[in-house]
Structures are given as C-alpha cells and as structure tokens.
Motif scaffolding. Structure first.
Motif, PDB file in Angstrom:
ATOM      1  N   ALA A  87       0.839  -1.196   0.000  1.00 42.85           N
ATOM      2  CA  ALA A  87       0.000   0.000   0.000  1.00 42.85           C
ATOM      3  C   ALA A  87       0.870   1.240   0.000  1.00 42.85           C
ATOM      4  CB  ALA A  87      -0.920   0.010   1.214  1.00 42.85           C
ATOM      5  N   GLU A  88       0.382   2.279  -0.635  1.00 44.76           N
ATOM      6  CA  GLU A  88       1.006   3.589  -0.531  1.00 44.76           C
ATOM      7  C   GLU A  88       0.188   4.403   0.459  1.00 44.76           C
ATOM      8  OE1 GLU A  88       1.879   5.488  -4.211  1.00 44.76           O
ATOM      9  OE2 GLU A  88       2.841   3.708  -5.066  1.00 44.76           O
ATOM     10  N   ALA A  89       0.854   5.032   1.392  1.00 37.43           N
ATOM     11  CA  ALA A  89       0.135   5.688   2.478  1.00 37.43           C
ATOM     12  C   ALA A  89       0.777   7.023   2.840  1.00 37.43           C
ATOM     13  CB  ALA A  89       0.094   4.779   3.709  1.00 37.43           C
ATOM     14  N   ASP A  90      -0.033   7.878   3.435  1.00 37.97           N
ATOM     15  CA  ASP A  90       0.471   9.129   3.992  1.00 37.97           C
ATOM     16  C   ASP A  90      -0.286   9.391   5.296  1.00 37.97           C
ATOM     17  OD1 ASP A  90      -2.046  10.425   3.408  1.00 37.97           O
ATOM     18  OD2 ASP A  90      -1.360  10.714   1.348  1.00 37.97           O
ATOM     19  N   VAL A  91       0.052  10.472   5.965  1.00 37.90           N
ATOM     20  CA  VAL A  91      -0.642  10.788   7.211  1.00 37.90           C
ATOM     21  C   VAL A  91      -1.579  11.984   7.044  1.00 37.90           C
ATOM     22  CG1 VAL A  91       1.061   9.734   8.709  1.00 37.90           C
ATOM     23  CG2 VAL A  91       1.332  12.132   8.038  1.00 37.90           C
ATOM     24  N   THR A  93       4.392  13.712   2.463  1.00 34.60           N
ATOM     25  CA  THR A  93       5.219  12.529   2.227  1.00 34.60           C
ATOM     26  C   THR A  93       4.351  11.296   2.015  1.00 34.60           C
ATOM     27  OG1 THR A  93       5.395  12.390   4.625  1.00 34.60           O
ATOM     28  CG2 THR A  93       7.316  13.200   3.444  1.00 34.60           C
ATOM     29  N   ARG A  94       4.799  10.438   1.097  1.00 29.90           N
ATOM     30  CA  ARG A  94       4.108   9.177   0.847  1.00 29.90           C
ATOM     31  C   ARG A  94       5.080   8.027   1.096  1.00 29.90           C
ATOM     32  NH1 ARG A  94      -0.693   9.080  -1.539  1.00 29.90           N
ATOM     33  NH2 ARG A  94      -0.336   7.094  -2.595  1.00 29.90           N
ATOM     34  N   PHE A  95       4.544   6.975   1.667  1.00 27.31           N
ATOM     35  CA  PHE A  95       5.342   5.811   2.023  1.00 27.31           C
ATOM     36  C   PHE A  95       4.782   4.576   1.325  1.00 27.31           C
ATOM     37  CE2 PHE A  95       5.536   8.867   5.423  1.00 27.31           C
ATOM     38  CZ  PHE A  95       6.877   8.893   5.790  1.00 27.31           C
ATOM     39  N   ARG A  96       5.636   3.703   0.878  1.00 25.60           N
ATOM     40  CA  ARG A  96       5.207   2.388   0.388  1.00 25.60           C
ATOM     41  C   ARG A  96       5.351   1.411   1.542  1.00 25.60           C
ATOM     42  NH1 ARG A  96       8.160   1.490  -4.286  1.00 25.60           N
ATOM     43  NH2 ARG A  96       6.417   2.175  -5.582  1.00 25.60           N
ATOM     44  N   VAL A  97       4.274   0.719   1.840  1.00 24.45           N
ATOM     45  CA  VAL A  97       4.221  -0.129   3.026  1.00 24.45           C
ATOM     46  C   VAL A  97       3.937  -1.570   2.623  1.00 24.45           C
ATOM     47  CG1 VAL A  97       3.226  -0.403   5.318  1.00 24.45           C
ATOM     48  CG2 VAL A  97       3.264   1.867   4.247  1.00 24.45           C
TER      49      VAL A  97
END
Length: 556
Positions: free
Chosen positions: A305-309, A406-410
């Motif tokens: 998943a790609e996620a951000d806050v 910012t985006r994170f790959r999780v």
C-alpha cells in the motif's frame, strides 16, 4: 439461422474447471444460444483463433458507488476482462441518503475510500434518496459492465437512526423499520447487504462507521430479510483484528449463514507480514462454514500500500489517531509534533496494535521537500538508525517536514510467495478483493484477474488455466448466488472475454494518475492481452478500445 454475434475458432475454457476445447460460440438477444460448430450467419464475428474464450470475469468486491457517477466504464476493473462487479461492499456507500446526511456520507467515503472532498463534490450528482433511486440513477447513466448492488449498512442505519447510528445499536422497532428499507431495496433488485466490523473503517470525524454498531439481533433480522427474498447474499468485513478470526467473528458468520440460508463472504484474509500464518489459522477456524456457502476472499499479489498521514487510514485502529482525521494540515502537524501523541504512538507500535509495526516495511516513496529527496527509497528504520532517533519520531518528523505530503510504500501482507501460493490453491478460499474504487491513493488490486492468468498460471504454473478461470468466474458468481453468469453455457447470459494466453497480464505494482474529477489522483493497473470483452452479447471493449456500448444491468 442468423445470430447477433459469433465467436469463431477459440479455445473455450468454460468456467467449470473442465478441460478447454475448440468451438464456436453463437449469441442472440444477449444470451449464448449455441456452442459447437456454428454455420449460420452473424451480424458480428470475432475471430478467436489462437485465443482463449472464457466467461466474463466476476469481481465480487469493489467500491465504485461514487465513481459510477462520472465513470460508466468502471475503470480500471473493466479493462481486465471483468463483465460483472459487486459494489457497496464493507457497509460503505451512498444510499439510502437524505439530503441532510450527505455530508456524513461524503466523509465516510473520504476516510475509507481515500477520495478527496473536491473529487466527490465535483463528481457526485445526488440524483437519489432511496436505494432503489440510487440503482435507477446509476443504471440510467449507463454502465459498461454488470453491477451487483449491495445495500451497505452504514448509510442504511444512518438513514433510519441519524447520528445515533454511529453510537449505538438499533432498537427492536428501529430494526423493523430497517428491515423494511432493506426489503424495499431487495425488491428493487439489490443483491444483498454488506457490513464492516473492522476498527480501521472510520467515518465522519473519526467516528466508527455506522455498520460497526450493528448488534447481533439486527444482523439476524437483516439476514432473515435476505433469506425471505431467496436470492443474493451477504458480505462482511468481519475481523475486528485484521486477518485474525476470533470466536465472536466465527459466531457472527454462523449466525448470518443460519438466519439467511444464503451465501456469505467475509474479509479480510491476508497473510500479514507482522503475523505470518494468521490467514491459515483463520481458515481453519471457519473452514466448516464452507459447506454452507461461507467463504473468505484474498488477493493474488503481495499486498503493498502507498500511504500518507494526511489521510491516516493505516493507523485508524489506534485511538490516538482519531484526532487526525478530517483536520487542516496545520492542526495535523501540531498533533504529530505533540509529545504525548508521540509517546502513545510509540507504545501502540511497540505493543503490536498497528496493522504494520516493523519500520523496515515503510519505505519513503515521495516528498515535495527538496531536502528529503536524497532519502527516497530508504526505509524509515534505516533513516532513523542514521539519525540515531526513534523510528516513530522519524516517521512523524518526515511528514511534518513535508507539510504531511510525504508518501510511504508499506509492505502489509502476502510477501511470502510460498504462503500466498498456498492461499490461492486452497479450495476453502475465494479469489477476489479487487477493492476498485476504494483506498484509491493507496493501492489498486483491480488487475488481479489478468495478473492471476499471467503470473500465477503462465509464469509460475501454480494452477491450470482452466482452474484459474473457474476461480474468477463460476466460483466468484457463487459468492452471491449470481444466476446464469460465470459459465459458458447455452442459455446463460453472453458475458464473455477473449484473451491471448501468451500475453495476458498486468503489472505487479499499480501507478498513480490524475484522472479523477477536479484533478484528483488514484492508483490504476492496466491490462495486457485482453482482446475483447462482451457484456450481455454486446462488444464493449475491442483491444482496449471502448466501443461506445453501455449494456450493463443489475445482477441478482
């Protein structure tokens, strides 16, 4: 004898699991009228020499309720040979909905489906109040593929209970009213109902989705209502701890099966990276229910998943994060900098309350701040070690430094391919969970049908082509008792896909595009090797090109 359409010379893989065979298929008035050697004339002919001819694929789990307001092609799902999809899953949707509760419905979609408010306001036309009116409005705009309409319990309960729907169970009198509304929707052609118990499914201002407050007495009454109609089924995101099936979850599934006498499908079955083997434990606990038509669904790819806050869906199960939902950026930044918030976040991560708790599984994917560009592609754990800082603090510091862009790959689940292969071949598990229309900025599993055929069948040889087609056609139809679809059979509706077995497939990872109303972004997965998609006897996609036809109907 004249036909509307004849598909000639293809290898028929009919969805039953039986061996493929070369034959022609003749279509008239939207149905398959003959399979074999066809000599009659046809208005339209498809040359399928060297190709596979199969029943149109059925995606039992999507969330296109909103997107259908502006996208009658039902993309990207329809690109992948899918001719029928089921919407309204997980208790989330847009109907029934009174004008004064539209705001609440929008925030449910924003939080769960990760669409922006701007997208939804620009795209949804609100031509309905009742569920029957929602169906009529959706079908009136036209759809490239068939739609199964589930009645989501969150808007249904909100329609009857107002704000109290997210606070308490319904009374006996309210439940009777709700059963009447559900019965009206079923009479209008709805396929069943859906619900969610999952703590990460939060709605308006971080409150629980209204379906999460449904009592067992309510569930029993709704299930009996479906049973009285003698068709359709029930979908429920039942696991209160994701991918872990507990005694109360099994008891609820048993209740739904017993009271409805109809198929029940449940979520979410994943082999979590943080809890290897949990999927198999869940299947063992509920395996006895398959004899009653109760099956879980899983995905076919490693679950990334790609996620951000900005929209912190991934941390929704953690109580401290409730205050972050639907807030301005400056409010979120202040919260993420707060010492008490960070202390609670660290404790929650250390105690395993988060869906993903290993910071080695969080990779910095993108950032607007130039100072963060050298860190792209590195894990939060690695960056924290370099800084000599706590990973939770580092994660929040990165977000604050980028105005929470910012985006994170999780890496969430199914990273162990041996375990994933076991799941895909287990007859107690169904393949589905495309989730099209939901979590649009995080993930896209909509290409799972072509990925299954390309990667798992052609490249890995995990199962035969015939078995794979069966998994995504007749087995998928069985999840809701969808009639006269899912097989190539004389008399059945002519939902057909023609594909090249040598090239069919889709990428392992989706990519981000900005094609939503108001310039909104979503993840998509494109298809390869799909020659033709035929829905109710009409050619809808021809080598990736839409023909202009919108023949989709409501299925039940």
């Amino acid at each position: 004898m004249a036909y509307d359409l004849v598909i000639r010379g293809g290898t028929l893989v009919d969805g039953s699991g039986g061996a493929g065979f070369v034959a022609d298929v003749a279509v008239r008035d939207g149905r398959i009228v003959k399979i074999g050697q066809i000599t009659g004339e046809a208005t339209q002919t498809v040359d399928a020499t060297g190709r596979v001819v199969a029943p149109g694929f059925i995606d039992p789990h999507t969330h296109y309720d909103a997107q259908l307001s502006w996208d009658p092609l039902v993309t990207p799902t329809a690109w992948h040979g899918v001719t029928t999809t089921v919407i309204g899953n997980c208790g989330v949707g847009l109907a029934p909905c009174r004008p004064d509760t539209r705001e609440r419905a929008l925030w449910d979609l924003i939080n769960v489906e990760a669409m922006s408010r701007e997208v939804l306001e620009a795209g949804i036309d609100w031509q309905w109040e009742s569920f029957g009116e929602f169906m009529a409005a959706t079908l009136g705009r036209g759809s490239a593929i068939n739609l199964g309409f589930l009645v989501p319990l969150s808007p249904l309960r909100t329609y009857a209970l107002g704000e109290a729907a997210s606070e308490r169970a319904a009374t006996a009198a309210e439940t009777e009213t709700l059963c009447g509304l559900l019965g009206d929707a079923l009479s209008a052609g709805a396929l069943g109902f859906s619900s969610s118990q999952q703590p990460n499914h939060v709605g308006y201002n971080g409150t629980p989705l209204a379906s999460r407050l449904t009592s067992n007495d309510e569930f029993a009454a709704y299930a009996r209502t479906v049973g009285k109609h003698g068709r359709g089924g029930i979908e429920i995101a039942v696991t209160k701890k994701l991918a872990h099936l507990q005694d109360e979850d099994v008891a609820l599934l048993e209740l739904l099966c017993e009271q409805s006498g109809r198929p029940v499908t449940w979520l979410t079955l994943l082999d979590l990276n943080s809890s290897p083997g949990c999927a198999f434990a869940a299947v063992e606990r509920a395996g006895h229910l398959t004899a009653r038509g109760c099956y879980p669904q899983t995905v076919v790819r490693p679950f990334m998943a790609e996620a951000d806050v900005r929209n912190p869906f991934m941390f929704a199960p953690l109580p401290a994060w409730k205050a972050a939902f639907n807030q301005p950026v400056e409010v979120q930044k202040a919260l993420y900098a707060d010492t008490a918030f960070r202390r609670t976040f660290r404790a929650d991560m250390a105690e395993g309350r988060s869906l993903v708790r290993d910071w080695n599984h969080f990779e910095l994917l993108s950032a607007d701040n130039p100072d963060l560009q050298p860190l792209l592609g590195r894990t939060v754990a690695d960056i924290a070690a370099e800084r000599g800082a706590d990973p939770c603090d580092t994660f929040l510091d990165l977000a604050i430094a980028d105005d929470v862009n910012t985006r994170f790959r999780v890496a969430v689940a199914n990273s162990d391919e041996a375990n994933l292969a076991r799941m895909l071949t287990d007859p107690r598990i169904r393949i589905g969970l495309g989730d099209g229309g939901a979590h649009v900025d995080m993930l896209c599993e909509a290409g799972y049908t072509t990925y299954l055929l390309g990667y798992w069948v052609r490249e890995r040889k995990l199962m035969s082509l015939e078995r794979a087609v069966q998994r995504i056609t007749s087995e998928a139809a069985g999840l809701f008792g969808i009639r006269e679809r899912g097989l190539l059979k004389e008399g059945y509706f002519a939902d057909i896909v023609v594909f090249d077995p040598a090239t069919v497939g889709s990428d392992r990872r989706p990519h981000l595009v900005a094609d939503l109303p108001a310039g909104g972004k979503r993840m998509i997965a494109e298809a390869r090797g799909v020659d033709c998609t035929i829905v109710n006897g009409r050619l809808v996609f021809d080598h990736g090109r839409h023909t202009g036809a919108l023949p989709g109907v409501a299925v039940n």
